[in-house]
Design a protein around this motif. Structure first.
Motif, mmCIF file in Angstrom:
data_model
loop_
_atom_site.group_PDB
_atom_site.id
_atom_site.type_symbol
_atom_site.label_atom_id
_atom_site.label_comp_id
_atom_site.label_asym_id
_atom_site.label_seq_id
_atom_site.Cartn_x
_atom_site.Cartn_y
_atom_site.Cartn_z
ATOM 1 N N ALA A 1 0.736 -1.085 -0.105
ATOM 2 C CA ALA A 1 -0.210 0.045 -0.026
ATOM 3 C C ALA A 1 0.913 1.207 -0.057
ATOM 4 C CB ALA A 1 -1.085 -0.036 1.350
ATOM 5 N N LEU A 2 2.115 1.050 0.401
ATOM 6 C CA LEU A 2 3.016 2.212 0.435
ATOM 7 C C LEU A 2 3.617 2.650 -0.838
ATOM 8 C CD1 LEU A 2 5.149 1.900 3.978
ATOM 9 C CD2 LEU A 2 2.870 2.984 3.289
ATOM 10 N N SER A 3 3.360 1.711 -1.952
ATOM 11 C CA SER A 3 3.954 2.132 -3.217
ATOM 12 C C SER A 3 3.036 3.024 -3.909
ATOM 13 C CB SER A 3 3.811 0.908 -4.268
ATOM 14 O OG SER A 3 4.049 0.977 -5.380
ATOM 15 N N ARG A 4 3.763 3.935 -4.566
ATOM 16 C CA ARG A 4 3.316 5.042 -5.204
ATOM 17 C C ARG A 4 2.022 4.544 -6.549
ATOM 18 N NH1 ARG A 4 7.447 8.046 -9.192
ATOM 19 N NH2 ARG A 4 5.486 9.186 -9.816
ATOM 20 N N TYR A 5 2.601 3.305 -6.789
ATOM 21 C CA TYR A 5 1.813 2.615 -8.004
ATOM 22 C C TYR A 5 0.588 1.803 -7.529
ATOM 23 C CZ TYR A 5 5.962 4.002 -10.453
ATOM 24 O OH TYR A 5 6.975 4.628 -11.047
ATOM 25 N N CYS A 6 0.482 1.901 -6.375
ATOM 26 C CA CYS A 6 -0.876 1.307 -5.658
ATOM 27 C C CYS A 6 -1.960 2.179 -5.542
ATOM 28 C CB CYS A 6 -0.597 0.665 -4.305
ATOM 29 S SG CYS A 6 -2.100 -0.052 -3.656
ATOM 30 N N LYS A 7 -2.995 2.219 -6.441
ATOM 31 C CA LYS A 7 -4.007 2.918 -6.508
ATOM 32 C C LYS A 7 -5.023 2.846 -5.252
ATOM 33 C CE LYS A 7 -6.674 5.824 -9.147
ATOM 34 N NZ LYS A 7 -6.176 7.000 -9.818
ATOM 35 N N GLY A 8 -5.208 1.601 -4.870
ATOM 36 C CA GLY A 8 -5.837 1.514 -3.755
ATOM 37 C C GLY A 8 -5.554 0.004 -3.121
ATOM 38 N N PHE B 1 18.684 1.741 -12.234
ATOM 39 C CA PHE B 1 18.724 2.676 -11.044
ATOM 40 C C PHE B 1 17.562 3.700 -10.908
ATOM 41 C CE2 PHE B 1 20.583 6.474 -8.809
ATOM 42 C CZ PHE B 1 20.837 5.797 -7.750
ATOM 43 N N ARG B 2 16.984 4.095 -12.171
ATOM 44 C CA ARG B 2 15.975 5.025 -12.396
ATOM 45 C C ARG B 2 14.576 4.155 -11.848
ATOM 46 N NH1 ARG B 2 17.259 7.857 -18.111
ATOM 47 N NH2 ARG B 2 18.770 9.430 -17.483
ATOM 48 N N TYR B 3 14.535 2.871 -12.365
ATOM 49 C CA TYR B 3 13.571 2.116 -11.951
ATOM 50 C C TYR B 3 13.509 2.002 -10.504
ATOM 51 C CZ TYR B 3 11.095 -2.254 -10.959
ATOM 52 O OH TYR B 3 10.042 -3.281 -10.406
ATOM 53 N N TRP B 4 14.426 1.611 -9.813
ATOM 54 C CA TRP B 4 14.319 1.610 -8.292
ATOM 55 C C TRP B 4 14.186 3.018 -7.578
ATOM 56 C CZ3 TRP B 4 19.741 -1.083 -9.097
ATOM 57 C CH2 TRP B 4 19.438 -2.350 -9.544
ATOM 58 N N LEU B 5 14.746 3.895 -8.060
ATOM 59 C CA LEU B 5 14.482 5.261 -7.478
ATOM 60 C C LEU B 5 12.949 5.765 -7.660
ATOM 61 C CD1 LEU B 5 17.559 7.506 -7.934
ATOM 62 C CD2 LEU B 5 16.859 6.209 -5.981
ATOM 63 N N ALA B 6 12.224 5.320 -8.484
ATOM 64 C CA ALA B 6 10.830 5.608 -8.954
ATOM 65 C C ALA B 6 10.114 5.308 -7.739
ATOM 66 C CB ALA B 6 10.480 5.149 -10.232
ATOM 67 N N ASP B 7 10.356 4.605 -7.174
ATOM 68 C CA ASP B 7 9.508 3.960 -5.912
ATOM 69 C C ASP B 7 10.398 3.449 -4.712
ATOM 70 O OD1 ASP B 7 6.828 3.753 -4.666
ATOM 71 O OD2 ASP B 7 6.844 1.568 -5.744
ATOM 72 N N PRO B 8 11.065 4.460 -4.260
ATOM 73 C CA PRO B 8 12.216 4.098 -3.290
ATOM 74 C C PRO B 8 11.840 3.455 -1.776
ATOM 75 C CG PRO B 8 11.831 6.636 -3.161
ATOM 76 C CD PRO B 8 10.904 6.169 -4.432
ATOM 77 N N ILE B 9 10.632 3.738 -1.117
ATOM 78 C CA ILE B 9 10.547 3.247 0.088
ATOM 79 C C ILE B 9 10.289 1.541 -0.088
ATOM 80 C CG2 ILE B 9 8.822 3.109 2.047
ATOM 81 C CD1 ILE B 9 8.517 6.234 1.396
ATOM 82 N N PRO B 10 9.340 1.389 -0.978
ATOM 83 C CA PRO B 10 9.132 -0.360 -1.002
ATOM 84 C C PRO B 10 10.330 -0.956 -1.667
ATOM 85 C CG PRO B 10 7.381 0.840 -2.103
ATOM 86 C CD PRO B 10 8.464 2.006 -1.840
ATOM 87 N N PHE B 11 11.249 -0.316 -2.508
ATOM 88 C CA PHE B 11 12.164 -0.923 -2.854
ATOM 89 C C PHE B 11 13.372 -1.241 -2.000
ATOM 90 C CE2 PHE B 11 16.609 -0.147 -4.260
ATOM 91 C CZ PHE B 11 16.799 -1.370 -4.859
ATOM 92 N N LEU B 12 13.612 -0.223 -1.073
ATOM 93 C CA LEU B 12 14.602 -0.198 -0.005
ATOM 94 C C LEU B 12 14.211 -1.254 0.987
ATOM 95 C CD1 LEU B 12 15.626 3.748 0.331
ATOM 96 C CD2 LEU B 12 17.100 1.590 -0.658
ATOM 97 N N TRP B 13 12.977 -1.181 1.345
ATOM 98 C CA TRP B 13 12.542 -2.184 2.494
ATOM 99 C C TRP B 13 12.589 -3.491 2.004
ATOM 100 C CZ3 TRP B 13 8.292 -5.691 2.883
ATOM 101 C CH2 TRP B 13 8.071 -5.894 4.422
#
Length: 382
Positions: A55-62, A342-354
């Motif tokens: 749910a924290l991903s910017r790509y999750c609409k709901g 790298f751009r792909y990972w940075l586009a949604d950093p919180i879920p990726f890093l977690w």
């Protein structure tokens, strides 16, 4: 692609497809989420407790919580929940996020009021997903596959060892686990220690094939391969071509009239030509986001095939996050593929890093430690 009302063909009339992702966990399903979003879809998630971080991903609409695991015993209730969401959210496609939901979607898909991502029927899924059944299928089709025997459990394996029936090296594995879970390499030097690690039943015992791991993933419609990628995993993902492996994988897909995504783990012999099929995963796979960045979006192929069928991923190499981090000290080795990832990972950093640090790093460290110990043993005790 869904077309709204108005003048056909105008950009304002093209509606993004809405998809409902059935998610039972986070790391694997996150890749499916990203691929669906890159395909132009608005992604809603029906997720269990273990998937809530999506749910924290910017790509999750709901995100809609599902109160239990995705199992067939709850299929009637699940069908009602999914159909209700299809109506309320305007869902165009329902897509699976893992092996369990792939099989489940094959079971309930005909009762849903939206289109489903192509998946095999449960009987075909079970034949491929069960490592023992897949070994039998390879034998029936004359496919190259390691010699295998199915044992009832640890007691039978120990009895074979005590009676001198085992010829090392061997691989022991559970028949229904994902990834490398439960896989144990048995070698003469350390067999007694490794036997104690095997606590599951039944056990598939296979001869160990020397060589290099290679994988192939296909998107198929009624047994016909529409797109495929072949790759090796070593400090990242390297996409290659291998005609023999492609022929073997497509032959299996044709035989089963397969629909959807099917992935094979194989072993390339030291001569570089002979190849052995090892396992099959009739579902999305963990590194599918590398294929997407390379140009082949396997989720997109199932929801908008016209827009995702032209680009190729052959002969491209991508670093893993940790390998790319090391390249900071040798920046001249960073290539265009590294920059794209790298751009792909940075586009949604919180879920990726977690996922990579909190969930992935302990396993990476443990794996490297295990390989180091094995290397030391081989060097000083063999």
């Amino acid at each position: 692609m869904c077309i709204g009302s108005g003048a056909a063909g105008s950009p304002s009339d093209i509606k993004k497809p809405s998809v409902l992702l059935m998610a039972s966990n986070t790391p694997f399903q996150y890749r499916v989420l990203r691929c669906a979003a890159q395909a132009g879809a608005s992604v809603f998630i029906l997720g269990s407790k273990r998937a809530k971080f999506l749910a924290l991903s910017r790509y999750c609409k709901g995100f809609v919580p599902y109160p239990r695991d995705f199992v067939e015993e709850d299929s009637t209730e699940l069908v009602c929940i999914v159909n209700d969401l299809i109506y309320k959210l305007g869902i165009d496609y329902v897509i699976p996020g893992c092996g369990d939901t792939t099989r489940l979607l094959g079971e309930i898909g005909s009762r849903l009021h939206a289109r489903c991502f192509p998946v095999p029927p449960p009987s075909v899924f079970d034949t491929l997903n069960d490592k023992s059944k897949f070994a039998s299928l390879c034998l029936d089709l004359g496919m190259p596959h390691p010699a295998s025997v199915l044992l009832a459990g640890p007691a039978e394996l120990k009895s074979m060892y005590d009676s001198g029936q085992l010829h090392f090296p061997l691989i022991a594995k559970p028949v229904d686990a994902y990834g490398s879970e439960g896989v144990v390499k048995l070698e003469a030097l350390s067999v007694q220690v490794n036997l104690d690690k095997i606590d599951y039943s039944p056990i598939l015992l296979q001869e160990f094939v020397e060589g290099e791991d290679v994988c192939i993933s296909l998107f198929c419609v009624q047994g016909v391969c529409k797109r495929q990628v072949v790759y090796k995993r070593k400090r990242g993902i390297s996409f290659i071509e291998h005609d023999s492996l492609s022929d073997l994988a497509q032959a299996v897909a044709r035989h089963l009239n397969f629909d959807g995504v099917i992935c094979f783990d194989a072993r390339l012999a030291p001569d570089g030509k002979s190849v052995y099929l090892i396992e099959c995963n009739p579902r999305f796979w963990y590194n599918m986001d590398f294929a997407m960045v390379a140009g082949v979006n396997f989720v997109g192929l199932g929801i908008d095939p016209v827009g995702h069928e032209s680009r190729a991923a052959t002969k491209k190499a991508f670093s893993s996050p940790y390998s790319l981090a090391l390249k900071v000290f040798t920046p001249w080795r960073i290539n265009a593929q590294d920059v794209a990832m790298f751009r792909y990972w940075l586009a949604d950093p919180i879920p990726f890093l977690w996922i990579e640090i909190w969930l992935g790093l302990p396993g990476l460290i443990a794996g490297k430690a295990t390989r180091a110990v094995r290397s030391i043993k081989q060097r000083f005790w063999c």
